[in-house]
Scaffold this active site. Structure first.
Site, short mmCIF file in Angstrom:
data_model
loop_
_atom_site.label_atom_id
_atom_site.label_comp_id
_atom_site.label_asym_id
_atom_site.label_seq_id
_atom_site.Cartn_x
_atom_site.Cartn_y
_atom_site.Cartn_z
N GLU A 175 0.84 -1.21 0.00
CA GLU A 175 0.00 0.00 0.00
C GLU A 175 0.87 1.26 0.00
O GLU A 175 0.78 2.12 0.89
CB GLU A 175 -1.00 -0.03 1.18
CG GLU A 175 -1.98 -1.17 1.04
CD GLU A 175 -3.20 -1.11 1.98
OE1 GLU A 175 -3.25 -0.25 2.87
OE2 GLU A 175 -4.11 -1.95 1.78
N GLU A 307 -4.81 -8.75 -0.62
CA GLU A 307 -5.63 -8.52 0.58
C GLU A 307 -7.08 -8.39 0.14
O GLU A 307 -7.41 -7.51 -0.66
CB GLU A 307 -5.21 -7.24 1.32
CG GLU A 307 -3.88 -7.41 2.05
CD GLU A 307 -3.49 -6.19 2.88
OE1 GLU A 307 -4.39 -5.49 3.39
OE2 GLU A 307 -2.28 -5.96 3.00
O1 AHR Z 1 -5.09 -6.29 6.70
C1 AHR Z 1 -5.02 -5.17 7.52
C2 AHR Z 1 -4.37 -3.99 6.83
O2 AHR Z 1 -5.17 -3.55 5.79
C3 AHR Z 1 -3.04 -4.22 6.18
O3 AHR Z 1 -1.98 -4.13 7.07
C4 AHR Z 1 -2.97 -3.12 5.17
O4 AHR Z 1 -2.19 -3.46 4.05
C5 AHR Z 1 -4.42 -2.86 4.81
O5 AHR Z 1 -4.73 -1.53 4.84
#
Ligand code: AHR
Length: 514
Positions: A175, A307
């Protein structure tokens, strides 16, 4: 009772569904690692070298293909040298992203690779671009994967590991548009190329380097990365791409955003809003794939959703930074919908990682002391596992009930299918909250027999498992008939189902032209 009709051409196969689409994610966040995977060697909870055994067994039953670690946002604050050597000498650091708690670094590189070995899963290590250096990342790759007498290989041996490990997947920050450094796409594109250049392939190890990608439907991010990758001077000169995949993240919620509503209870409107939000992943995938196709028609760069999953308010009384949430039938359906989409786009999607495996967000397992509960989402992964590395089957849903949600028509039946070794697996999610649906599927092209049909549901969509009733939501047998090539099942409200078929062996089929 509503009805839905579909056609599956059992003799029309498509792309291979990469098993890594069924991947997982474990961050140093809340109780995912500590009091989750890692209990320590002195724990009374059965463990192997500090790693909790019942979790390993549960995940092995899913054929877990890979595990991403150490973050997430944590990855861009993580300095790997803190997590090697004798545990009592490792520095204690602050986990500034998650709960601002002290991290004792007892779970580090060797422990993670040991966990992957126990799971039989491939390692996906996420490097630090945000607060690290190119040299630090290059050294970590060398430490993990180099076999000869190099400085990092020697250091690894001093810490008790002779042979290099196999590390197939490498993340280039996380991110980068947010917690990974608040960079612009153009700046990150340069950084990703530079870091990737020095994340070398040592010996036989071959890295798939994964650039930190877009948030949701930020197609501009993907566009900038693809352009920078495909038009980089050295890349076109030598034909080598510094990185081989680009990720994106997509979290499902209802209402205005993540972390604003509870895992349960919820209203019918919140339920359908969640389903529509989950189904929207198809628009997002389609967008990223279209952008990638325009730069890379030969599919040299793959798309990774590293994710995904639901993000609800934390359970009452738990640390807000620990992201601990319950998991209901609604969450299971979110998973079913995502897998249908990932299967459909198997040509470009090479990996996906649900967030996160243990005790965090849309988890597979929840633990409380020595007790472990399998979540409804876990069961979707189990029921779907034979899609891993199978070939897509062309599936067309001809008519399905729909509902007007978020300004669009939400189909209330979602479906995908695959085949391997003269078997087929059909997955169906039925989203209506209050009615059965009679589903009939015209199976064409090959003779088939039903070998197993199962359904996952609960008394209502907010049903969940807990220590008192660990099997409240678990797969049960489903009545299914197959006559004259028509497969018929009745799906209860808010349910996920799988039908497994044995197919007439290919060798017994006449002169079918394909
Ligand atoms: O999964 C939780 C968080 O969500 C992670 O650390 C991040 O990459 C995302 O914003």
């Amino acid at each position: 009772m509503t009805t839905a009709h579909a056609i599956i051409d059992l003799d029309v196969t498509g792309d291979r569904i990469n098993r890594h689409i069924y991947g997982h994610f474990a961050e140093h966040l809340g109780r995912c690692i500590y009091d989750g995977f890692w209990v320590g060697e002195d724990s009374e909870i059965p463990n192997v070298r500090g790693i909790r055994l019942d979790i390993v067994e549960a995940l092995k039953a899913l054929d877990i293909p890979n595990l991403r670690w150490p973050g997430g946002c944590f990855a861009d604050t993580y300095h790997w040298r803190d997590g090697i050597g004798p545990r009592e000498l490792r520095p204690r650091i602050a986990n500034t992203n998650w709960g601002d708690v002290v991290e004792n670094n007892h779970f580090g590189t060797h422990e993670f690779m040991d966990l992957c070995d126990l799971l039989g899963a491939d390692a996906y290590v996420n490097g630090n671009i945000g607060s690290g250096t190119v040299q630090e990342m290059a050294d970590w790759v060398e430490y993990l994967t180099r076999g000869d007498d190099s400085p990092m290989a020697r250091l690894r041996r001093e810490n008790g590991r002779d042979e290099p490990w196999k590390v197939p997947f490498w993340g280039l920050g996380n991110e980068a548009w947010g917690c990974g450094g608040n960079m612009s796409a153009a700046h990150y594109a340069e950084e990703a190329r530079r870091y990737a250049t020095f994340a070398h392939n040592h010996g036989e190890n071959r890295l798939t380097r994964i650039a930190a990608g877009a948030n949701e439907d930020d197609l501009d991010w993907t566009r900038v990365l693809m352009k920078s990758l495909m038009e980089c001077h050295g890349c076109t000169l030598y034909g080598n791409l510094p990185y081989q995949a680009i990720s994106f993240h997509y979290y499902t919620h209802s209402g205005s955003g993540i972390n604003t509503e509870d895992a349960a209870p919820f209203s019918g409107a919140q339920y359908y809003d969640t389903m529509a939000h989950a189904a929207d992943v198809e628009r997002i995938v389609r967008g990223h794939v279209a952008v990638m196709d325009s730069y890379d028609p030969d599919n040299r760069v793959s798309l990774v959703c590293d994710e995904w999953g639901t993000w609800w308010n934390v359970e009452e009384g738990t640390n807000p930074g620990f992201l601990f949430q319950q998991n209901t039938v609604r969450d299971a359906l979110v998973a079913g919908i995502h897998f249908d989409v990932f299967h459909r786009y198997a040509r470009r999607i090479s990996m996906a990682n649900i967030a996160q495996t243990v005790n965090v967000l849309q988890a597979m397992v929840l633990t409380d002391g020595d007790r472990l509960v399998l979540t409804p989402t876990y069961h979707v992964f189990e029921m779907n596992k034979r899609h891993q590395d199978a070939l897509q089957l062309h599936t067309s849903v001809r008519d399905t009930p729909t509902l007007r949600v978020r300004g669009g028509d939400l189909p209330l039946v979602s479906m995908s299918a695959s085949t391997r070794d003269d078997t087929a697996l059909i997955s169906l999610s039925h989203l209506a909250i209050d009615a059965d649906c009679a589903v009939s599927i015209d199976l064409r092209g090959r003779d088939a027999k039903i070998t197993r049909a199962r359904v996952l549901t609960g008394d209502d969509a907010s049903a969940c498992n807990d220590a008192e009733a660990p099997d409240r939501v678990a797969p049960r047998g489903l009545d299914a008939t197959l006559r004259d090539g028509i497969l018929t099942i009745t799906m209860p409200p808010h349910s996920f189902a799988t039908v497994e078929l044995a197919l007439e062996p290919e060798s017994d089929r006449g002169d079918v032209t394909r």
